[in-house]
Design a protein around this motif. Structure first.
Motif, PDB file in Angstrom:
ATOM      1  N   UNK A   6       0.842  -1.204   0.000  1.00  0.00           N
ATOM      2  CA  UNK A   6       0.000   0.000   0.000  1.00  0.00           C
ATOM      3  C   UNK A   6       0.874   1.250   0.000  1.00  0.00           C
ATOM      4  N   UNK A   7       1.967   1.243   0.766  1.00  0.00           N
ATOM      5  CA  UNK A   7       2.886   2.389   0.781  1.00  0.00           C
ATOM      6  C   UNK A   7       3.487   2.623  -0.604  1.00  0.00           C
ATOM      7  N   UNK A   8       3.852   1.542  -1.275  1.00  0.00           N
ATOM      8  CA  UNK A   8       4.386   1.653  -2.636  1.00  0.00           C
ATOM      9  C   UNK A   8       3.328   2.249  -3.566  1.00  0.00           C
ATOM     10  N   UNK A   9       2.109   1.752  -3.478  1.00  0.00           N
ATOM     11  CA  UNK A   9       1.015   2.246  -4.326  1.00  0.00           C
ATOM     12  C   UNK A   9       0.785   3.739  -4.101  1.00  0.00           C
ATOM     13  N   UNK A  10       0.848   4.173  -2.857  1.00  0.00           N
ATOM     14  CA  UNK A  10       0.694   5.605  -2.560  1.00  0.00           C
ATOM     15  C   UNK A  10       1.863   6.405  -3.142  1.00  0.00           C
ATOM     16  N   UNK A  11       3.063   5.875  -2.990  1.00  0.00           N
ATOM     17  CA  UNK A  11       4.255   6.577  -3.471  1.00  0.00           C
ATOM     18  C   UNK A  11       4.226   6.763  -4.987  1.00  0.00           C
ATOM     19  N   UNK A  12       3.847   5.723  -5.726  1.00  0.00           N
ATOM     20  CA  UNK A  12       3.913   5.818  -7.180  1.00  0.00           C
ATOM     21  C   UNK A  12       2.799   6.689  -7.755  1.00  0.00           C
ATOM     22  N   UNK A  13       1.847   7.098  -6.934  1.00  0.00           N
ATOM     23  CA  UNK A  13       0.856   8.073  -7.396  1.00  0.00           C
ATOM     24  C   UNK A  13       1.542   9.366  -7.831  1.00  0.00           C
ATOM     25  N   UNK A  14       2.720   9.612  -7.284  1.00  0.00           N
ATOM     26  CA  UNK A  14       3.488  10.817  -7.622  1.00  0.00           C
ATOM     27  C   UNK A  14       3.866  10.852  -9.105  1.00  0.00           C
ATOM     28  N   UNK A  15       3.846   9.696  -9.767  1.00  0.00           N
ATOM     29  CA  UNK A  15       4.194   9.644 -11.186  1.00  0.00           C
ATOM     30  C   UNK A  15       3.236  10.497 -12.015  1.00  0.00           C
ATOM     31  N   UNK A  16       2.017  10.672 -11.513  1.00  0.00           N
ATOM     32  CA  UNK A  16       1.008  11.467 -12.226  1.00  0.00           C
ATOM     33  C   UNK A  16       1.379  12.950 -12.273  1.00  0.00           C
ATOM     34  N   UNK A  17       2.317  13.366 -11.417  1.00  0.00           N
ATOM     35  CA  UNK A  17       2.714  14.779 -11.352  1.00  0.00           C
ATOM     36  C   UNK A  17       3.995  15.072 -12.117  1.00  0.00           C
ATOM     37  N   UNK A  18       4.635  14.031 -12.651  1.00  0.00           N
ATOM     38  CA  UNK A  18       5.872  14.230 -13.411  1.00  0.00           C
ATOM     39  C   UNK A  18       5.485  14.529 -14.855  1.00  0.00           C
ATOM     40  N   UNK A  19       5.680  15.769 -15.261  1.00  0.00           N
ATOM     41  CA  UNK A  19       5.308  16.177 -16.622  1.00  0.00           C
ATOM     42  C   UNK A  19       6.458  15.952 -17.585  1.00  0.00           C
ATOM     43  N   UNK A  20       6.108  15.491 -18.751  1.00  0.00           N
ATOM     44  CA  UNK A  20       7.053  15.267 -19.836  1.00  0.00           C
ATOM     45  C   UNK A  20       7.021  16.483 -20.765  1.00  0.00           C
ATOM     46  N   UNK A  21       8.005  16.591 -21.612  1.00  0.00           N
ATOM     47  CA  UNK A  21       8.020  17.696 -22.579  1.00  0.00           C
ATOM     48  C   UNK A  21       6.995  17.457 -23.695  1.00  0.00           C
ATOM     49  N   UNK A  22       6.821  16.194 -24.073  1.00  0.00           N
ATOM     50  CA  UNK A  22       5.938  15.863 -25.186  1.00  0.00           C
ATOM     51  C   UNK A  22       4.486  16.100 -24.815  1.00  0.00           C
ATOM     52  N   UNK A  23       3.747  16.577 -25.791  1.00  0.00           N
ATOM     53  CA  UNK A  23       2.324  16.893 -25.583  1.00  0.00           C
ATOM     54  C   UNK A  23       1.448  15.722 -26.039  1.00  0.00           C
ATOM     55  N   UNK A  24       0.247  15.664 -25.492  1.00  0.00           N
ATOM     56  CA  UNK A  24      -0.726  14.660 -25.907  1.00  0.00           C
ATOM     57  C   UNK A  24      -1.021  14.819 -27.393  1.00  0.00           C
TER      58      UNK A  24
END
Length: 196
Positions: free
Chosen positions: A10-28
């Motif tokens: 569960x701690x890992x699952x909470x931690x990897x939610x942060x991936x949603x905030x890492x923005x890439x340069x490429x656009x949709x």
């Protein structure tokens, strides 16, 4: 007292939610909104599921999916390095390896070891699974940039030779997809959205 495996997971699952905030340069696709790492990872996994028949070799598809879902988790700590960045190497593996050990280390030891090994295999790019996963990772931004009239290529002044050199990785995972990618690159030059 050691936390239970469930609490560690569960701690890992909470931690990897942060991936949603890492923005890439490429656009949709057909958009001016930056893609985040979670969207990118999901899209690559779906691409692999759909395109696996074009792989150069027989693959363990589940391993490919695992690679694609976890390959950028390290960017929670290390950040996203733009593939065409000339100031910092895209292969910042020291930072990324430390991040892999910290983040996957939140899991119970057997799972942590498995995911670190899968992440390392992706990074090395030597197995058929890693080569196909890396082909997906290079194909998606190509499709995005062609849908956005050159997108980050134009925004950051990236030329054909540089893009071509980075995209060649695709051929190791799929000759068929590489032929398609090469055609897209040539068409992009003809349309004037990728400069030679």
């Amino acid at each position: 007292m050691e936390p239970s495996p469930l609490l560690q997971q569960i701690e890992f699952i909470k931690e990897v939610d942060k991936l949603k905030y890492i923005l890439r340069k490429t656009k949709l696709f057909n958009s001016d909104r930056a893609e985040n790492d979670a969207e990118h990872s999901w899209h690559l996994a779906l691409m692999a599921l759909i395109l696996v028949e074009h792989a150069n070799a027989e693959l363990d598809l589940l391993k490919v999916l695992k690679m694609l879902l976890i390959h950028d988790i390290v960017e929670i700590d290390a950040g996203d390095t733009f593939i065409y960045n000339t100031q910092k190497s895209h292969q910042n593996t020291v930072e990324e390896r430390a991040a892999a050990h910290r983040i996957f280390g939140l899991l119970p030891l057997p799972q942590a070891r498995e995911l670190i090994a899968i992440w390392e295999e992706f990074e090395a790019g030597k197995t058929p699974e890693a080569q196909f996963a890396r082909a997906m990772d290079r194909l998606e931004p190509l499709l995005q940039n062609t849908s956005n009239n050159g997108g980050t290529w134009n925004e950051f002044g990236v030329n054909y030779e540089t893009v071509y050199a980075k995209k060649q990785v695709i051929q190791h995972g799929s000759a068929t997809i590489w032929n398609y990618a090469e055609q897209l690159l040539n068409e992009s030059v003809e349309k004037g959205i990728l400069k030679k």
